[in-house]
Design an enzyme around this catalytic site. Structure first.
Site, short mmCIF file in Angstrom:
data_model
loop_
_atom_site.label_atom_id
_atom_site.label_comp_id
_atom_site.label_asym_id
_atom_site.label_seq_id
_atom_site.Cartn_x
_atom_site.Cartn_y
_atom_site.Cartn_z
N ASP A 477 45.16 40.51 35.40
CA ASP A 477 44.30 41.10 36.44
C ASP A 477 45.14 41.67 37.58
OD1 ASP A 477 41.96 41.71 37.77
OD2 ASP A 477 41.09 39.71 37.52
N ASP A 547 33.31 44.31 36.45
CA ASP A 547 32.77 42.99 36.78
C ASP A 547 31.25 43.03 36.76
OD1 ASP A 547 35.21 41.91 36.98
OD2 ASP A 547 35.13 41.43 39.12
C1 GLA Z 1 38.49 39.95 38.99
C2 GLA Z 1 38.12 40.17 37.54
C3 GLA Z 1 37.07 39.17 37.12
C4 GLA Z 1 37.58 37.77 37.34
C5 GLA Z 1 38.01 37.59 38.78
C6 GLA Z 1 38.69 36.25 38.98
O1 GLA Z 1 37.44 40.27 39.82
O2 GLA Z 1 37.67 41.48 37.35
O3 GLA Z 1 36.71 39.36 35.77
O4 GLA Z 1 38.65 37.54 36.47
O5 GLA Z 1 38.91 38.61 39.18
O6 GLA Z 1 39.13 36.09 40.27
#
Ligand code: GLA
Length: 726
Positions: A477, A547
């Site tokens: 990420d 997300d």
């Molecule tokens: C980002 C990712 C999510 C999740 C969060 C965790 O927003 O896109 O899918 O993994 O971080 O903090």
């Protein structure tokens, strides 16, 4: 497929069954673009375009009659010599003047696809791709530009990049080095690109091109959710299956610019490359600089063919070869089910259920290393919080593996929390401008990946978990844009290099990790789909789209990304209702069907699902796995709808004997028109049986009459059909 030289070696004609791209060397000096479009048998060089001179023109030493330099389609436009449109290259030599006069030196055909050092690029064997190499020089400034055009045999696709060499005795400064510039002739074009934001990525934008410059860009340090490093020029009226499309995409994850300038006479200069706004690179004598690779994608048959070209190129000639035919695991991700509040008991219970339901991979998302249940701590140190997870990652890995499942872990390797040990020990390892307080984003600073010791540290932190074999998967990420973009390590003259050096550093880390751990599956992620680009795809097997897991919004997001990326690369999960991001309520069935034609998984608390829902999940996974080969290797289509309340996608196999269809009814309305859902591409001479209803349809009937769907009084209803030749 061929690249041929004609007219005493003055014309280079690149062609395959899908396109021709023609360049002429005029006066053994100027590289002039002659044609891009449907394949030509031969080019007779009867161009008569420039037979009227316009007022107030400027012209150099050229034998073409009545031309002026602001009207010539230069293949490498530069500044200073009467072409006032957007340049492709801007290099300041020792004399300090932005002026370049490149002369053709030679061209040759190479029987292979060059690999770009330190940068991701497409690949292909010698029978799949031919490369035209062109060398030009400004012998006064001592600058050499080597251009590479790699033509793929099967599709209307060419990859291009350039290498700039300083063969003089003084430093030169590159201020702008785009990867592609091409002048398209006058016609009415629509501009198409993808824009968005966090949780609503990849929205399709379309408008008719007007005079002047139209551009999109990123200076956020990453490709960004705001714009994809992509644009297309479509003949006006072009649709999913009709019309001419000229599309460009950059294989790069950093700052980019994509632009088109329609000049006063309607010619359109189209360019894509690194964004010069945040870029400057000093080349010392003997050094060279390589631009990222850009893709030109030409389709005579609308946007579907454009997308299918991109999908094919990225799946078979960019993404890691080892994933070409590898079935991706159905996963359960802990984020929406547990957020930061992870515990060994929860993991144990979730994975028991997951195993029973047929899930292959459990992904422990954020939370495992946090001191509490917020985003304020732990990043950078990457120590498992054993008060949440006694026995640490070793124990969790064992627990999951013992159940016969694969195990994956979340990391955000490029950043560091302010209150971490790492930051305390190495405050100068972050991007920052001395004497100023750096900006935090989600309590994070960005690590300076241009520094080797920082890259080594990141690799070492990951290897702590990879070396002992704990992990089958990493969710990689990156949750903030770059600010304070300065490195205390680089010299003053290199300050314009940091954005690019950051991306080179990231690619180096990914390269080392993926070479060392070839079986590791990485899922790219950046606050959802904020860095979903072909550069990242060349290292990972899949990328998280957004997300936002709301199935209604997902029809928009996934449709947008489907313009560029194959379904197998696009992460799509079933989550709970009401949706955590939008509060919208949808049926379990709709959520499943919207995710089903992509890289599939669940992101919810299985314990909170009812028994009926768990039974559903069990059946869903069986049905998904039955379809998975088709999803992985099939040809994906978006269907043109007259009624915008419907959305239709389908995927068919190579020989068109089978296809799977999803139709989304967005909002119920008593006024819903009777849309005929047609499938234009099946074999017209074959009959097809629809699996559920057992009804037989001719391929010609499906193309012409199509079929109707029932009117269901429900918002966000999804219809699913499977047709097989019989
Ligand atoms: C980002 C990712 C999510 C999740 C969060 C965790 O927003 O896109 O899918 O993994 O971080 O903090």
């Amino acid at each position: 497929m061929s690249i041929v030289f004609r007219k005493n070696n003055c014309i280079a004609h690149m062609k395959n069954d899908k396109l021709s791209y023609i360049i002429e060397v005029v006066d053994n000096k100027y590289l002039v673009h002659r044609y891009l479009g449907s394949p030509l048998r031969n080019y007779h060089c009867n161009e008569n375009l420039y037979d009227f001179k316009r007022a107030y023109s400027t012209v150099g030493d050229i034998s073409l009659n009545n031309v002026y330099f602001d009207d010539i389609p230069f293949e490498i436009p530069t500044r200073g010599r009467g072409d006032f449109r957007i340049p492709m290259l801007s290099i300041i030599p020792e004399n300090g003047v932005d002026y370049l006069d490149l002369n053709f030196v030679k061209w040759e055909i190479c029987k292979n696809k060059p690999i770009l050092e330190g940068l991701p690029s497409t690949f292909g064997e010698s029978d799949e791709v031919d490369t035209l190499k062109i060398i030009c020089e400004d012998d006064i400034a001592k600058i050499r530009v080597i251009m590479y055009y790699s033509l793929f045999k099967e599709r209307g696709v060419i990859a291009r990049h350039q290498k700039i060499e300083n063969y003089g005795k003084e430093n030169i400064v590159i201020q702008d080095a785009k990867s592609w510039s091409v002048d398209l002739p006058f016609q009415k074009y629509d501009w198409i690109s993808l824009y968005g934001t966090y949780a609503q990525e990849a929205n399709i934008e379309r408008f008719s091109l007007h005079h002047g410059i139209q551009k999109i860009e990123s200076i956020r340090g990453s490709s960004s959710p705001q714009h994809q490093p992509f644009f297309a020029l479509a003949s006006s009226g072009a649709s999913e299956n009709h019309g001419e499309i000229f599309a460009f995409q950059l294989i790069y994850s950093g700052n980019f610019i994509a632009q088109a300038e329609m000049d006063q006479f309607g010619n359109v200069r189209s360019q894509i490359g690194i964004n010069s706004d945040s870029f400057q690179w000093t080349l010392h004598p003997g050094e060279s600089f390589t631009t990222p690779e850009a893709i030109l994608n030409y389709s005579q048959n609308g946007l579907n063919e454009m997308s299918q070209n991109f999908h094919w190129l990225y799946q078979y000639h960019l993404m890691p070869r080892r994933f070409i035919d590898k079935r991706r695991p159905v996963l359960l991700n802990s984020w929406e089910g547990m957020y930061y509040d992870v515990s060994i008991d929860k993991i144990d219970r979730q994975t028991d259920l997951a195993k029973e339901l047929g899930i292959d991979l459990f992904v422990l998302d954020d939370g495992w290393f946090r001191l509490g249940n917020t985003s304020e701590s732990g990043i950078g140190d990457w120590q498992c919080n054993e008060s949440k997870l006694p026995g640490g990652i070793k124990r969790i890995s064992q627990l999951v593996h013992d159940k016969g499942m694969k195990f994956g872990l979340w990391f955000e390797p490029e950043v560091v929390n302010k209150n971490s040990q790492l930051y305390k020990q190495h405050p100068d390892w972050i991007l920052h401008v001395p004497s100023y307080t750096p900006m935090e984003g989600r309590h994070e600073y960005v690590l300076d990946l241009s520094r080797k010791e920082v890259r080594d540290y990141i690799i070492c932190s990951l290897e702590k978990y990879l070396k002992p074999g704990y992990l089958d998967y990493i969710k990689w990420d990156m949750n903030r844009p770059l600010t304070d973009v300065n490195s205390s390590f680089l010299k003053k003259s290199q300050k314009g290099e940091i954005y690019h050096r950051y991306i080179l550093g990231l690619y180096e880390i990914l390269d080392i990790i993926t070479r060392k751990y070839p079986n590791l599956l990485i899922e790219g992620c950046s606050s959802g789909g904020a860095r979903f680009d072909p550069g990242i795809l060349s290292y990972v097997g899949q990328n998280w789209c957004s997300d936002n897991t709301d199935c209604f919004d997902r029809t928009v997001i996934q449709k947008g990304f489907s313009m560029l990326y194959p379904p197998v690369a696009m992460g799509a999960h079933v989550s709970i209702t009401p949706n955590h991001q939008t509060g919208r309520e949808t049926t379990f069935d709709a959520r499943y069907k919207v995710a089903k034609m992509y890289n599939f998984g669940y992101e919810l608390d299985l314990e909170k699902c009812s028994n009926e829902e768990r039974d559903e999940i069990y059946k869903q996974i069986i049905s998904y796995k039955k379809l998975q080969k088709l999803i992985m290797n099939g040809v994906f289509y978006r269907h043109e709808m007259s009624n915008k309340n419907y959305e239709m996608w389908s995927i068919c196999n190579e020989n068109r004997s089978e296809c799977h269809v999803m139709i989304f009814q967005k909002m119920y309305s008593p006024l819903l028109s009777h849309e005929r859902f047609t499938i234009p591409y099946l074999d017209q001479d074959m009959d097809y049986c629809e699996e559920e209803s057992n009804l037989i349809y001719g391929g010609d009937e499906l193309a012409s009459i199509g079929f109707y769907v029932p009117i269901i009084k429900e918002d966000f209803h999804v219809f699913e059909y499977h047709f097989k030749s019989c």
